[in-house]
Design a protein around this motif. Sequence first.
Motif, mmCIF file in Angstrom:
data_model
loop_
_atom_site.group_PDB
_atom_site.id
_atom_site.type_symbol
_atom_site.label_atom_id
_atom_site.label_comp_id
_atom_site.label_asym_id
_atom_site.label_seq_id
_atom_site.Cartn_x
_atom_site.Cartn_y
_atom_site.Cartn_z
ATOM 1 N N LEU A 171 38.279 30.493 46.187
ATOM 2 C CA LEU A 171 37.568 29.428 46.889
ATOM 3 C C LEU A 171 37.068 28.355 45.925
ATOM 4 O O LEU A 171 37.083 27.158 46.239
ATOM 5 N N LEU A 172 36.627 28.761 44.740
ATOM 6 C CA LEU A 172 36.130 27.800 43.753
ATOM 7 C C LEU A 172 37.254 27.074 43.029
ATOM 8 O O LEU A 172 37.009 26.061 42.338
ATOM 9 N N ALA B 96 35.415 20.066 49.141
ATOM 10 C CA ALA B 96 35.169 21.486 48.877
ATOM 11 C C ALA B 96 33.966 22.017 49.655
ATOM 12 O O ALA B 96 33.502 23.128 49.387
ATOM 13 N N HIS B 97 33.469 21.249 50.592
ATOM 14 C CA HIS B 97 32.259 21.662 51.328
ATOM 15 C C HIS B 97 32.444 23.010 52.010
ATOM 16 O O HIS B 97 31.609 23.919 51.900
ATOM 17 N N THR C 19 30.550 26.640 51.165
ATOM 18 C CA THR C 19 29.826 27.367 52.209
ATOM 19 C C THR C 19 30.271 28.822 52.266
ATOM 20 O O THR C 19 29.444 29.741 52.349
ATOM 21 N N ARG C 20 31.568 29.046 52.190
ATOM 22 C CA ARG C 20 32.079 30.413 52.249
ATOM 23 C C ARG C 20 31.719 31.195 50.984
ATOM 24 O O ARG C 20 31.444 32.402 51.049
ATOM 25 N N GLY D 261 39.591 25.128 44.052
ATOM 26 C CA GLY D 261 39.812 23.738 44.443
ATOM 27 C C GLY D 261 38.887 22.788 43.719
ATOM 28 O O GLY D 261 39.331 21.789 43.115
ATOM 29 N N MET D 262 37.585 23.061 43.731
ATOM 30 C CA MET D 262 36.630 22.178 43.060
ATOM 31 C C MET D 262 36.808 22.226 41.545
ATOM 32 O O MET D 262 36.695 21.187 40.866
ATOM 33 N N ALA D 263 37.108 23.416 41.002
ATOM 34 C CA ALA D 263 37.306 23.521 39.550
ATOM 35 C C ALA D 263 38.481 22.672 39.095
ATOM 36 O O ALA D 263 38.417 21.995 38.047
ATOM 37 N N ASN D 264 39.545 22.652 39.868
ATOM 38 C CA ASN D 264 40.703 21.834 39.508
ATOM 39 C C ASN D 264 40.382 20.354 39.613
ATOM 40 O O ASN D 264 40.836 19.541 38.796
ATOM 41 N N GLU D 265 39.600 19.961 40.620
ATOM 42 C CA GLU D 265 39.185 18.563 40.733
ATOM 43 C C GLU D 265 38.396 18.141 39.494
ATOM 44 O O GLU D 265 38.589 17.035 38.949
#
Length: 693
Positions: A572-573, A592-593, A597-598, A575-579
């Motif tokens: 789950l993390l 990544a909202h 949340t998940r 996506g934001m880590a790659n951004e």
Amino acid sequence: MSDLSKPSDAAADSTGSWPVIKKTAGRLLDWFVIQPVIVKLTVLVLAVLIPATAIYSFTLIQKQAAMAEQVKTMTVAGQAGEGVWELNDKLPVVFGSGSLPSFLESKPVERITVVYEPLLWNASERIILIESQGRQYAYYPSDMETRIFTDKAVTAPWGAKLAFIPRSELKPGGVALFERLDQRFAGARPQAGKDSWKAGVSGVLSATLMLGVLAFLYLQLKGQFKSLKFIEPAQVHGSIDDLVGMDDIKAEVAQIKDQYERGAAYAEYGISKPFNVMFSGPAGTGKTKLASYLAKELRLPILFHSAANLETGFVAGGSNTLSRIMAMAKRRKHCIVFLDEAQDLFMKRGGRRKFDDDTANTLLSVLDGVRSKNDAEIIWIVASNFNSETMEMDEAMLRRFQMKVDFRMPNREERLAIIGHYLSQRAGKVLPDLDLRHLVDVTEGRSPADLETIVNQAGIAAVQAGEMIDAATLMQAAERVLVGNVNTNTTQERARDRRIIAVHEWGHFLVDLEHERQLPNSNWEQILADMKTIKISLKANPRTNALGFVFHKQGSNLLKTKSDIEHDVRVLLGGMANEELFFGEEGTTNGAHNDITRVTQLLHHAVGEMGMYRKTRLNFGSLAKDSRRSGEVDEETRSIMEAQSERLYGETKAVLARLKPLTEHLVGKLLEAGEMSLSEALYQIRSFEAKVV
């Protein structure tokens, strides 16, 4: 109801006049028994008035027809005589004394003039002038005198002296004379003349009442009664064998059937309670179908009604409907009543709206174990999406059910059997030896109704394309049903967003891929079979308001280890880590909202509810449910969650940093193609790694 017969079946079942009459009579009786007393009395009164007024009108018309026949006979007799059609206004006119027959027998008669005027239909009014000894004697004969006069006119000597004159042909002098005679005979009109208007009014009243009652019954049967309709066993299409992959649930239903058919044997063991059955489980698992098939097996009529329609918003609205259903069921004595979507009725009473409790109280009394012998033959099946883990059921309601059948989502083998069953119904349009593994995996947690929808959607797509149904068509249909409609126009002209989405989605994918590659005995074939991701797409999904999506399998592991939870958090993390790796910390987006949340929910479950990362295994989350501050998290739990999230985020970022060149390659390929399947993604990865080596 999808279980009911097709129109052709229903038409075949109702061939002939007698079945139609029987069915109509049954519906009328059902309507009658659920009506208030005042309506029943009104219908009974009208049922008596309609034939009574019709008979009265018919009798009067018959009398008038007989009188008209007598006048016709007199006309024929008069035409046989002199046939003088003029009124002799030279002689004085006096009122005759005594009866008309007596005068004709005792006095000489020179001429008899009958002046008549047609009334309603075949009735007429007449005044008779008898010319005798230089005078004209006026008579207004009664019905009896007219009958005697008519009978004797055929043979009497004076019969040849009859003349008939329509009143409309009188001269002005004659008209004035008869106006005076009308005043004189105003109170002596014969009964036939008086009855003429009564016959008309009675006939009109009878017809009006008949049409009014028919219109009223038509509107009642079409409107209010439409939702309360028993379906006969012959109208149910299909059989219990059509429910594939539900052997444990069908065994429960077989027990209901056996108990109903061998009630005497069960009674010897003290099992004599009424048949109250509760079906509970997720939507689309076949509760309604199973109830209809049970009715067919037992050869019993069944009434389907939604419990949601009982919540009318009016006091006693739902309880009155239940009372009407009970009255209809009692009339049949042996039947099944199926209440669907009844989860609200299972909630604890008190503290709700009064009409909700009224409906629940009425249902409790209907399902009560103390019933008459006739009531006990009624099988009540109450179905709901009730979940005992998340909902608290009223104990009094729970005690009413001697049998509970819990429906569930099908497992992997059952999903394969269900899909195969629906495809077998289209055998001539399906390619042989289809590989359904991905379809079965992607439909984890889906109901049989969802599976049927997917197969139907695949059939629609195949018809439109003019092709056979294959594995690709089924997967496209699954994507359409499970993900929703997608389009490329939303992101086609937004190059920046498309690149961010591609980087984000590959972050999720590559974190999951690295985990799979580190498992024992890992190889590309095994990865292809085990990876959850089915497709990565840059198409917008209006259902979730997302500019891209990942189509993946549902997890089949019901038990999650600590390692499994940490892996889910890393994915789950990703996506934001790659951004952050590609665009910097300032370049991360709110895309990544949902992921964050998940992650929060997973870590709270692990730390606050399972006691992971603590010295003691305690569930502080259960205490928060009873606390007034249920939305708050204690400081210790918060600090542990933040620490674990930071650790897992760092590990995820380190993995993706090592794979950044591969990500660049995959992002470019995805931007070119718009979407990429798992097999295509693995091919690109293997090709890239082969070049690097």
